[in-house]
Design an enzyme around this catalytic site. Structure first.
Site, short mmCIF file in Angstrom:
data_model
loop_
_atom_site.label_atom_id
_atom_site.label_comp_id
_atom_site.label_asym_id
_atom_site.label_seq_id
_atom_site.Cartn_x
_atom_site.Cartn_y
_atom_site.Cartn_z
N GLU A 20 -1.71 -17.81 14.23
CA GLU A 20 -2.22 -16.70 13.64
C GLU A 20 -3.87 -16.75 13.86
OE1 GLU A 20 -1.17 -15.95 9.41
OE2 GLU A 20 0.56 -17.56 9.71
N HIS A 58 1.56 -11.14 10.13
CA HIS A 58 2.57 -11.39 9.28
C HIS A 58 3.13 -12.88 9.81
CE1 HIS A 58 6.09 -11.25 6.45
NE2 HIS A 58 6.61 -11.42 7.51
N LEU A 79 0.76 -1.28 -0.13
CA LEU A 79 0.14 -0.08 0.09
C LEU A 79 0.75 1.21 -0.07
CD1 LEU A 79 -2.58 -1.49 2.54
CD2 LEU A 79 -2.98 -0.96 0.23
C1 GAR Z 1 -1.11 -16.05 6.37
O1 GAR Z 1 -0.16 -17.02 6.71
C2 GAR Z 1 -0.80 -14.62 6.63
O2 GAR Z 1 0.06 -14.29 7.89
C3 GAR Z 1 0.22 -14.10 5.52
O3 GAR Z 1 -0.53 -14.74 4.33
C4 GAR Z 1 -1.16 -15.73 4.77
C5 GAR Z 1 -2.62 -15.67 4.19
O4 GAR Z 1 -3.21 -16.98 4.72
N1 GAR Z 1 0.59 -12.73 5.13
C6 GAR Z 1 1.65 -12.13 4.76
O5 GAR Z 1 2.63 -13.02 4.61
C7 GAR Z 1 1.34 -10.64 4.60
N2 GAR Z 1 2.94 -10.34 4.57
P1 GAR Z 1 -4.98 -16.74 4.68
O6 GAR Z 1 -5.54 -16.15 3.43
O7 GAR Z 1 -5.33 -18.25 4.93
O8 GAR Z 1 -5.41 -16.00 6.03
#
Ligand code: GAR
Length: 198
Positions: free
Chosen positions: A178, A113, A97
């Site tokens: 997460e 993240h 962004l």
């Molecule tokens: C997740 O692991 C999130 O932490 C990562 O992408 C994945 C999305 O999975 N995000 C990043 O890497 C951002 N820099 P999801 O669509 O199943 O939530």
């Protein structure tokens, strides 16, 4: 409680498992936020269907249809004007962004993240952790600032790196965390118990 719930828009690019964790958490009557819309930067983001199936408003604008980041963000902002979110939650939103957009939403936009920031920014964080010989890995929810994967941390969770781990097994272990900390972090922000203005 309903009147005081913060309105949250979720931005995704893919399957949206973190999005689902937020949607599920927001079903609790005492959760301080409600999900008012899910936006994707591509039409085939799997999470759009999941959200629509839950009766949540969805929209997508394909970033490739716009000649500039700013043009794409204007289209995104038009959608956000309709949804009137108090908070934006990035959940696997894989677009950088502009500083203009992040400044506009300063203190009101958060991201998850899959690493223990400031370690392992960018892509392939699980492979990065393994290549570093890390003994621990994890995930971070943070306020979004102009620098990629920077911004003050709201919550972090740690997992062990086990012998024989691959990027995939490690990703699986981190993802569980997460899904646990993102709803907790959003609740902290929605209640004003975590804030960032400086
Ligand atoms: C997740 O692991 C999130 O932490 C990562 O992408 C994945 C999305 O999975 N995000 C990043 O890497 C951002 N820099 P999801 O669509 O199943 O939530």
């Amino acid at each position: 409680m309903t009147e005081s719930k913060k309105r949250v828009a979720i931005l995704i690019s893919g399957r949206g498992s973190n999005m689902t964790a937020l949607i599920e958490a927001a079903k609790a009557p005492d959760y301080p936020a409600e999900i008012v819309g899910v936006f994707a930067n591509k039409p085939d983001a799997g999470g759009l269907q999941t959200a629509a199936g839950q009766g949540i408003a969805t929209a997508w604008r394909w970033h490739k249809d716009y000649p500039s980041r700013t043009g794409f963000e204007l289209a995104l902002s038009d959608v956000l004007k309709l949804w009137r979110p108090d908070i934006i939650a990035l959940a696997g939103f894989m677009r950088i962004l502009t500083p203009e957009f992040t400044e506009k939403w300063r203190g009101r936009m958060i991201n998850i993240h899959p690493s223990l920031l400031p370690l392992h920014k960018g892509l392939h964080t699980h492979a990065q952790a393994l290549a570093d010989g890390a003994k621990e890995h994890g995930c971070t929810v943070h306020f979004v600032t102009p620098g990629m994967d920077e911004g003050p941390t709201i919550l972090q969770a740690r997992v062990p790196v086990l012998p024989g781990d691959t990027p995939e097994t490690l990703a699986e272990r981190v993802l569980v965390e997460e899904h646990r900390i993102y709803p907790e972090a959003l609740a902290l922000v929605a209640r004003g118990e975590a804030s960032f203005s400086g």
